[in-house]
Design an enzyme around this catalytic site. Structure first.
Site, PDB file in Angstrom:
ATOM      1  N   GLY A 152       0.862  -1.549   5.667  1.00  0.00           N
ATOM      2  CA  GLY A 152       1.785  -2.616   6.567  1.00  0.00           C
ATOM      3  C   GLY A 152       0.658  -3.913   7.286  1.00  0.00           C
ATOM      4  CB  CYS A 174      -0.956   0.231   1.303  1.00  0.00           C
ATOM      5  SG  CYS A 174      -1.998  -1.165   1.564  1.00  0.00           S
ATOM      6  CG  ASP A 178      14.970  -6.049  -7.547  1.00  0.00           C
ATOM      7  OD1 ASP A 178      14.475  -6.391  -8.735  1.00  0.00           O
ATOM      8  OD2 ASP A 178      14.141  -6.261  -6.715  1.00  0.00           O
ATOM      9  CB  CYS A 200       7.400 -10.108   4.054  1.00  0.00           C
ATOM     10  SG  CYS A 200       7.016  -8.441   4.848  1.00  0.00           S
ATOM     11  CE1 TYR A 243      10.765  -3.973  -8.349  1.00  0.00           C
ATOM     12  CE2 TYR A 243       9.247  -4.855  -6.576  1.00  0.00           C
ATOM     13  CZ  TYR A 243       9.537  -4.488  -7.820  1.00  0.00           C
ATOM     14  OH  TYR A 243       8.366  -4.582  -8.936  1.00  0.00           O
ATOM     15  N   GLY A 275       0.795   0.014  -5.020  1.00  0.00           N
ATOM     16  CA  GLY A 275      -0.289  -0.651  -5.015  1.00  0.00           C
ATOM     17  C   GLY A 275      -1.171  -0.246  -6.296  1.00  0.00           C
TER      18      GLY A 275
HETATM   19 FE1  SF4 Z   1      10.850  -6.054   4.269  1.00  0.00          FE
HETATM   20 FE2  SF4 Z   1      11.583  -8.546   3.845  1.00  0.00          FE
HETATM   21 FE3  SF4 Z   1      11.426  -7.178   6.330  1.00  0.00          FE
HETATM   22 FE4  SF4 Z   1       9.210  -7.763   4.839  1.00  0.00          FE
HETATM   23  S1  SF4 Z   1      10.592  -9.303   5.548  1.00  0.00           S
HETATM   24  S2  SF4 Z   1       9.564  -5.806   6.001  1.00  0.00           S
HETATM   25  S3  SF4 Z   1      10.121  -7.460   2.725  1.00  0.00           S
HETATM   26  S4  SF4 Z   1      12.770  -6.794   4.797  1.00  0.00           S
END
Ligand code: SF4
Length: 463
Positions: free
Chosen positions: A114, A8, A355, A391, A252, A36
């Protein structure tokens, strides 16, 4: 999806005098479109009326002239906007943001980037206490926490709610008079403050501030709530800061021209490329970036190696996003539609820079494409470590079983993609390039802001 997807982007403004809030937020949101692409929305108020428009689609598809006219309040001074990505199958209109609720604070609107890792237990508790939910979004948990704190002034209620939430989040929140910005104590997702001649603005990334005519002032600090009330910018450090911002913003996601926590994404990418050359030099003739994701790192790699940077892959800017991938054949054609090699690679030993590698399928097609076009050798260099873990903080990295590096060694990935050699940048290399502590959990599984409880279905929905 062949790249991790940002979930987002958020944007908000508070003006001392009436302004075309909807028009400005529309333009600013276009500067955040990369964060997004599946839904967009906006809430605008003049202190009395409170209007919300949101729908599935790109910013310009959602905000037609007709919709913008509906949002145009002559005395408007405050608004927030949101652009959203959601995982396939969960692209529900009801989860488009801003979300709104009538509470003891009056009408509230919230826009969130988030993910709360404890959304499920909080939601269960609220349900047991009689709350009802209108969406499957974890953002609504925050709204209902605020609703229960109606006896406190809104900034205090927001601070109390922050104490209950875990995970990585940046949030914009508004009632009819006040605009608030909240960032989790790890500062996982970015959020910046801008000052304009007419007032204040907040955005996920600074380029959106510039579109609004606002000057970047500073980042919202991890664990801080900042609010604009009666023309004053106020702040409270709610939770002790323990910064570990998302490394992927610099690798990225963020626009190259974005300054995040004091580091421009483009320069960080160039440094990653330089580090990559130091760690993994290749005997080659030219450096070729995978456009657009590999450009910054390729500039750095070429600079450090002294090899010429060549425009070896053309990216079709009109290919757009294609969703239907029913057969292998169509998937191959889709990559062809997006990328094609130029004669620069013919007869050359190529260092190909990207990347990241998620599933490996696109990387494999690109290597094949370069070899078909006459490249003598393809040495693949990746400006981040192998992605091995999901993530939990608002990025869709794909399910663990789909991550090629979760199952395969670097040598096995090299064999799969058909490159002559393959190397990834180390975690240390990423840290050195960004220049501070960062979250690297999708590479090393060490989650700084907690994980969902065992067995819990994480995704209510990400925001
Ligand atoms: Fe960023 Fe990876 Fe941490 Fe998720 S897990 S916040 S994508 S570094």
């Amino acid at each position: 999806m062949d790249k991790p997807q940002e979930e987002c982007g958020v944007l908000g403004l508070w003006a001392e005098t009436p302004l075309d809030v909807a028009g400005l937020l529309h333009l600013g949101l276009l500067a955040l479109q990369h964060r997004g692409q599946e839904a967009a929305g906006m809430a605008v108020t003049d202190g009395k009326e409170f209007l919300v428009e949101k729908d599935l689609g790109l910013v310009n598809q959602v905000f037609t002239e007709e919709r913008l006219l509906r949002l145009r309040l002559p005395q408007a001074r405050l608004g927030i906007a949101h652009t959203r990505y959601s995982t396939t199958g969960s692209n529900l209109r009801m989860n488009a943001q801003p979300l709104t609720a009538r509470t003891a604070h009056g009408v509230l609107a919230i826009a969130h980037n988030g993910n709360f890792v404890n959304a499920k237990p909080l939601r269960d508790r609220l349900l047991q206490e009689g709350a009802t939910f209108q969406s499957t979004s974890d953002t609504e948990v925050m709204l209902l926490l605020l609703a229960r704190l109606g006896h406190l002034p809104l900034p205090e209620a927001a601070a109390e709610a922050m104490k209950a939430l875990e995970g990585g989040y940046s949030i914009l929140l508004m009632d009819r008079k006040t605009l608030l910005a909240l960032r989790d104590p790890h500062g996982v997702r970015p959020l910046v403050i801008g000052k304009a001649p007419w007032g204040y603005a907040f955005a996920s990334e600074p380029p959106a501030l510039e579109i609004l005519g606002a000057r970047y002032l500073r980042d919202v600090r991890p664990g801080e709530v900042v609010w604009v009330e009666a023309g004053e910018l106020r702040s409270r450090q709610v939770l002790p800061p323990n910064p570990t911002p998302c490394a992927f913003e610099w690798i990225y996601f963020a626009r190259p021209d974005s300054l995040l926590d004091g580091q421009e994404a483009y320069q960080a990418r160039v440094r990653m490329g330089e580090e990559l050359f130091r760690e993994a030099p290749a005997e080659a003739d030219i450096v070729v970036p995978v456009p657009d994701s590999g450009i910054g790192a390729a500039v750095g790699y070429a600079r450090a190696s002294g090899l010429p940077l060549e425009y070896g892959l053309y990216k079709n800017p009109y290919a757009g996003r294609t969703f239907i991938q029913p057969t292998q054949e169509l998937r191959d054609l889709k990559t062809r539609l997006k990328l094609s090699p130029t004669s620069a690679v013919r007869g050359k030993r190529v260092v190909l820079i990207d990347d990241s590698i998620v599933r490996g399928t696109t990387s494999r097609r690109i290597v094949g494409m370069l070899k078909e076009a006459g490249a003598k050798e393809v040495h693949f260099r990746v400006s981040s470590p192998p992605i091995r873990f999901p993530c939990y903080y608002g990025i869709d990295t794909a399910a663990r079983k789909e991550l090629i590096a979760a199952e395969k060694s670097v040598e096995e990935i090299r064999a799969y993609i058909g490159a002559d050699s393959l190397a990834f940048l180390s975690e240390e290399g990423v840290r050195r390039a960004i220049g501070g502590p960062v979250c690297l959990a999708c590479f090393n599984g060490r989650y700084p802001a907690g994980v969902p409880q065992e067995g819990e279905k994480l995704i209510l929905e990400m925001g």
